[in-house]
Design an enzyme around this catalytic site. Structure first.
Site, short mmCIF file in Angstrom:
data_model
loop_
_atom_site.label_atom_id
_atom_site.label_comp_id
_atom_site.label_asym_id
_atom_site.label_seq_id
_atom_site.Cartn_x
_atom_site.Cartn_y
_atom_site.Cartn_z
N GLU A 192 0.87 -1.19 0.00
CA GLU A 192 0.00 0.00 0.00
C GLU A 192 0.91 1.24 0.00
O GLU A 192 1.91 1.28 0.72
CB GLU A 192 -0.81 -0.04 1.30
CG GLU A 192 -1.52 1.22 1.65
CD GLU A 192 -1.98 1.25 3.12
OE1 GLU A 192 -2.74 2.16 3.47
OE2 GLU A 192 -1.58 0.37 3.91
N TRP A 193 0.56 2.23 -0.80
CA TRP A 193 1.29 3.50 -0.77
C TRP A 193 0.74 4.36 0.36
O TRP A 193 -0.47 4.47 0.53
CB TRP A 193 1.12 4.25 -2.10
CG TRP A 193 1.78 5.60 -2.08
CD1 TRP A 193 1.22 6.78 -1.72
CD2 TRP A 193 3.14 5.88 -2.38
NE1 TRP A 193 2.15 7.79 -1.79
CE2 TRP A 193 3.35 7.26 -2.19
CE3 TRP A 193 4.23 5.10 -2.81
CZ2 TRP A 193 4.58 7.89 -2.40
CZ3 TRP A 193 5.45 5.71 -3.02
CH2 TRP A 193 5.61 7.10 -2.81
N ASP A 197 13.84 -3.72 13.63
CA ASP A 197 14.82 -2.90 12.87
C ASP A 197 14.41 -1.43 13.02
O ASP A 197 14.28 -0.69 12.04
CB ASP A 197 14.81 -3.32 11.40
CG ASP A 197 16.02 -2.78 10.64
OD1 ASP A 197 16.93 -2.18 11.27
OD2 ASP A 197 16.06 -2.97 9.40
#
Ligand code: ADP
Length: 288
Positions: A92-93, A193
């Site tokens: 998804e953007w 991360d």
């Protein structure tokens, strides 16, 4: 290749991406990133060599693992696979913006909520993934000391040795771990991360976490990493600590947890990370 990716996206979403064009995006350290848009929709696409498809699959499953906790926003994975000699991951953007103190406070609260999601199976995950491009091994393990010594530090030390990186005090370091990590953490879902490049904010001011390397581990690993490359704004820590207090002794464990990432940076990029890793070993040993 882009036609095949467009076809996959269309199959999964039902939106026919006719005439879509990729636009290169800078910022990623491991993959090439693109905005892939037609006149109506944009998707975020990462590309790498075809052999890296397992890395993308693990990233997609990690994003789903976080998404299903409903604690914090991550981009929804749409599809992944190989096309014309490349591997790809479509997400998804999300239009990213600049965070304000409220965003950071919320991000801290949301990370604390994520860390309250625990596993009944112990430390690890149902599959291996990667940290950067390095394999991250996640077999279910009941004991945190065993997990962190063997599958985090021990594994990266082996990779470093193959790269010509040796540490005279590595045996002492491994021997010190049980004493340093004697606080009996619960297996919490961690991002894995969490440096500042993976902590973002949508244009509407909502916190967004990117590019995770999830597993169930000591939640302090995430907090330690937020302090590694520059640190997060104070509001983030306020938000986190309002929701969850830190166990005593975190400051002593932090250099060991961050040693994992510096060692990984040596394995990925070489150079001055060797000296930084050596410095961290000395710091860790001085704390025992
Ligand atoms: P890499 O895996 O190569 O490190 P990242 O996932 O960190 O790549 O993405 C690189 C950059 O692209 C990020 O720093 C962020 O600015 C942007 N980005 C990442 N995911 C999205 C997304 N879903 N929508 C929009 N921009 C994104």
């Amino acid at each position: 290749m882009w036609d095949l990716i467009a076809e996959q996206i269309s199959q999964v979403t039902g939106h026919s991406l006719a005439g879509a064009e990729p636009r290169s995006i800078s910022g990623g350290s491991i993959n090439q990133a693109y905005a892939f848009s037609d006149s109506q929709q944009t998707y975020f696409v990462k590309l790498n060599q075809a052999a890296r498809v397992a890395m993308f699959e693990a990233e997609a499953l990690g994003l789903k693992e976080i998404a299903q906790t409903n604690t914090t926003r991550v981009p929804q994975p749409i599809c992944w696979g190989t096309a014309s000699g490349h591997s790809y991951l479509v997400l998804e953007w999300i239009d990213l913006g600049r965070g304000n103190p409220q965003t950071w406070e919320q991000m801290g609260q949301q990370l604390a909520a994520l860390h309250q999601v625990q596993s009944q199976k112990g430390f690890g995950w149902h599959q291996d993934n990667t940290i950067g491009a390095t394999p991250q091994i996640n077999p279910w393990t009941s004991d945190w000391v065993a997990f962190f010594s063997q599958h985090r530090i021990g594994y990266q030390l082996q990779l470093a040795a193959r790269r010509g990186g040796s540490f005279p005090q590595q045996k002492e370091l491994l021997a010190a771990i049980p004493k340093l990590l004697n606080h009996q953490p619960q297996p919490a879902l961690v991002h894995g991360d969490l440096w500042s490049g993976n902590a973002a904010c949508s244009q509407s001011g909502e916190p967004v976490l990117l590019d995770p390397a999830v597993y169930y581990g000591d939640r302090e690993v995430d907090l330690a990493m937020t302090e590694l490359f520059g640190g997060f704004p104070q509001a983030f820590y306020q938000g986190y600590h309002q929701a969850l207090a830190l166990p005593e002794g975190y400051q002593q464990r932090k250099p060991l947890y961050n040693f994992y990432h510096i060692l990984n940076h040596f394995n990925l990029f070489g150079g001055s990370y060797l000296a930084q890793a050596q410095g961290l070993i000395e710091q860790v040993l001085s704390l025992t």
